[in-house]
Design an enzyme around this catalytic site. Structure first.
Site, short mmCIF file in Angstrom:
data_model
loop_
_atom_site.label_atom_id
_atom_site.label_comp_id
_atom_site.label_asym_id
_atom_site.label_seq_id
_atom_site.Cartn_x
_atom_site.Cartn_y
_atom_site.Cartn_z
N LYS A 1 -8.11 -1.74 -2.96
CA LYS A 1 -7.57 -0.99 -4.10
C LYS A 1 -6.96 0.35 -3.65
O LYS A 1 -5.87 0.74 -4.05
CB LYS A 1 -8.69 -0.75 -5.12
CG LYS A 1 -8.39 0.27 -6.18
CD LYS A 1 -7.26 -0.18 -7.06
CE LYS A 1 -6.75 0.98 -7.89
NZ LYS A 1 -6.58 0.65 -9.25
N CYS B 1 -4.34 7.77 -10.65
CA CYS B 1 -4.59 6.75 -9.62
C CYS B 1 -3.90 7.10 -8.33
O CYS B 1 -4.54 7.44 -7.33
CB CYS B 1 -4.09 5.41 -10.14
SG CYS B 1 -4.75 5.02 -11.76
N1 SAJ Z 1 6.73 7.14 -9.41
C1 SAJ Z 1 7.84 7.67 -8.77
N2 SAJ Z 1 8.74 6.81 -8.22
C2 SAJ Z 1 8.59 5.46 -8.29
C3 SAJ Z 1 7.45 4.93 -8.94
C4 SAJ Z 1 6.53 5.80 -9.49
O1 SAJ Z 1 8.03 8.88 -8.69
O2 SAJ Z 1 9.45 4.74 -7.77
C5 SAJ Z 1 5.74 8.06 -10.01
C6 SAJ Z 1 5.60 7.89 -11.52
O3 SAJ Z 1 6.59 8.61 -12.21
C7 SAJ Z 1 4.21 8.42 -11.76
C8 SAJ Z 1 3.47 8.01 -10.48
O4 SAJ Z 1 4.47 7.72 -9.52
O5 SAJ Z 1 4.19 9.83 -11.85
C9 SAJ Z 1 2.57 6.82 -10.63
O6 SAJ Z 1 3.17 5.83 -11.44
P1 SAJ Z 1 3.14 4.28 -11.09
O7 SAJ Z 1 3.92 3.57 -12.12
O8 SAJ Z 1 3.58 4.07 -9.69
O9 SAJ Z 1 1.61 3.91 -11.07
P2 SAJ Z 1 0.38 4.11 -12.09
O10 SAJ Z 1 -0.40 5.29 -11.65
O11 SAJ Z 1 0.78 4.03 -13.50
O12 SAJ Z 1 -0.43 2.76 -11.74
C10 SAJ Z 1 -0.80 2.51 -10.40
C11 SAJ Z 1 -0.45 1.05 -10.06
N3 SAJ Z 1 -0.62 0.83 -8.64
C12 SAJ Z 1 0.35 0.24 -7.89
O13 SAJ Z 1 1.41 -0.10 -8.35
C13 SAJ Z 1 0.03 0.00 -6.45
C14 SAJ Z 1 -1.33 0.11 -10.87
O14 SAJ Z 1 -1.12 -1.25 -10.48
C15 SAJ Z 1 -2.83 0.47 -10.66
O15 SAJ Z 1 -3.67 -0.37 -11.43
C16 SAJ Z 1 -3.01 1.90 -11.11
O16 SAJ Z 1 -2.20 2.74 -10.28
C17 SAJ Z 1 -4.48 2.27 -10.96
O17 SAJ Z 1 -5.16 2.32 -12.00
O18 SAJ Z 1 -4.94 2.45 -9.85
#
Ligand code: SAJ
Length: 424
Positions: free
Chosen positions: A221, A275
């Site tokens: 994870k 996360c």
């Molecule tokens: N972000 C960027 N650029 C991107 C993608 C995301 O700047 O290309 C930023 C988003 O704006 C945000 C942050 O990253 O601020 C996190 O967003 P996210 O959509 O990447 O992830 P979370 O935190 O909503 O969910 C993640 C997911 N993990 C992965 O994709 C590996 C989700 O599957 C997990 O279940 C979750 O963390 C968790 O609970 O751990």
């Protein structure tokens, strides 16, 4: 493959107590209940308990409301503050980090202390909270410390407790879909515990369920989120380099991603949420000497809000009493979650940098400013059009779909800082 004994154990699970009714616990409780189990949700917050018992959801998540309302009205789901006796326990409490970036295990420890007294022996206890390697074993040790009459493997004739880790992997905004469709990793302290946990998740999970040991499941994870953090850090670093070289970073990444083995993520104002901005630190804490890349990625992403604040400061320099419209507060698009949100941090830092500025925040998913901004006298919540109308500088912080309605003509003559490449 499930052994016949554990399949039997799983078949005897009728009641499940879900400890922690947050972004993961409540959806999991609801999906178990809609699949026919009797679920008791446990939460320390009386408002959450009341909301769930009324069939309401205390936060926004598509389709969760329908599941909760249905399960409560059919009598399959109820909430309370005390931990009840149940056949299985799912611990889904927060694991925030402390000032030194190590995990705060106090919520998990509190859950263990609440579960221990109500056990009869033979139950399944699953830790879902994202946790550092070794946490599932520590949870079991805490329980067995209070219950020396139980064991992990039935040794000395003591009834066995089946303890496993099954990290959640759902994406906020798509939780109810991904709970069902994602593959899951289940790690047991014993093979029997892994089998029993897999059988329980099999009640609703249509993805593949992969069995392993608890420490590997914990680490998998953390690694998934650290992998994403490193990739986003790469994009964020490229965005700063590109700015200096006068190159459009979004065009650059789009072109590079045409290579069959390249898939760079998108730059933004920083990484938020509870996360990706947190979990990589648990790996760093577990082996500080050998985690230079993971630590640096965190530092690169954590530095990005400061870079945006600098851009806003430059855009507003030379304007007395500037009006700055900031669009969006949540940590990502189309949700109302502001935990660790870079947008909130940027608004707060701009407010401190320019106390003479009028900062107008448009946040279509929030009806009030979060606590962190409540003390900023020069920050006000506004309708999007109003915020833009009088602004000298418009800062797009979150790519909410609702901002698609903004008329391009309303932005004319203003300095635009588009942190997400939204208006490219
Ligand atoms: N972000 C960027 N650029 C991107 C993608 C995301 O700047 O290309 C930023 C988003 O704006 C945000 C942050 O990253 O601020 C996190 O967003 P996210 O959509 O990447 O992830 P979370 O935190 O909503 O969910 C993640 C997911 N993990 C992965 O994709 C590996 C989700 O599957 C997990 O279940 C979750 O963390 C968790 O609970 O751990």
């Amino acid at each position: 493959m499930l052994t016949s004994r554990t399949a039997e154990t799983a078949a005897t699970i009728r009641t499940v107590a879900v400890i922690g009714l947050g972004y993961i616990g409540l959806p999991t409780a609801a999906i178990l209940a809609t699949n026919g189990l009797d679920v008791i949700g446990v939460d320390v917050n009386p408002n959450t308990v009341d909301a769930v018992n009324n069939g309401d959801v205390p936060f926004a998540e598509p389709d969760l409301g329908i599941h909760v309302a249905g399960a409560v009205s059919r009598g399959r789901l109820r909430a309370q503050r005390d931990t009840p006796s149940a056949d299985a326990y799912i611990v889904a409490v927060p694991t925030p980090f402390k000032a030194d970036k190590s995990a705060d295990m106090s919520f998990i420890a509190a859950a263990a202390r609440a579960i221990a007294p109500v056990l009869r022996g033979g139950e399944l206890v699953i830790l879902e909270s994202t946790s550092p390697p070794g946490s599932t074993r520590r949870l079991a040790e805490l329980i067995l410390g209070m219950r020396p009459d139980l064991s992990l493997d039935g040794r000395d004739g003591k009834p066995a407790l089946l303890v496993a880790h099954c990290p959640e992997r759902v994406l906020p905004g798509r939780i109810m879909i991904e709970l069902v469709t994602n593959d899951r990793v289940v790690g047991g302290l014993t093979a029997e515990a892994a089998d029993a946990a897999a059988a329980l998740y099999g009640v609703f999970c249509q993805g593949e369920i992969h069995l392993t040991d608890a420490a590997t499941a914990e680490m998998s994870k953390l690694v998934e989120n650290a992998y994403r953090d490193v990739n986003i850090a790469f994009a964020n670093e490229l965005s700063v380099i590109s700015e200096n070289l006068d190159i459009d970073v979004w065009e650059l990444i789009r072109l590079a991603n045409h290579h069959p083995r390249v898939n760079i993520l998108q730059p933004g104002p920083g990484v938020g949420g509870h996360c990706i901005a947190v979990d990589p630190w648990f790996i760093v804490a577990a082996d500080p000497e050998n985690s230079a890349l993971i630590r640096t990625a965190r530092e690169v992403n954590d530095a990005k809000p400061g870079h945006i604040v600098e851009q806003v400061g430059n855009a507003a320099s030379g304007i007395t009493r500037p009006v700055i419209a900031c669009l969006g507060l949540s940590f990502k698009a189309n949700i109302d979650d502001v935990r660790e949100s870079p947008a909130v941090q940027i608004v707060r830092r701009v407010a401190m940098l320019r106390p003479d500025a009028d900062i107008l925040v448009a946040a279509p998913h929030e009806d009030r400013l979060p606590q962190e901004l409540a003390g900023c006298a020069n920050v006000r919540l506004m309708e999007t059009d109003q915020a833009i109308e009088s602004a000298h500088v418009v800062v797009l912080l979150v790519d909410h779909d609702k901002f698609r309605d903004i008329e391009p003509s309303s932005l004319e003559g203003k300095t635009i800082i588009d942190t997400r490449g939204f208006w490219r």
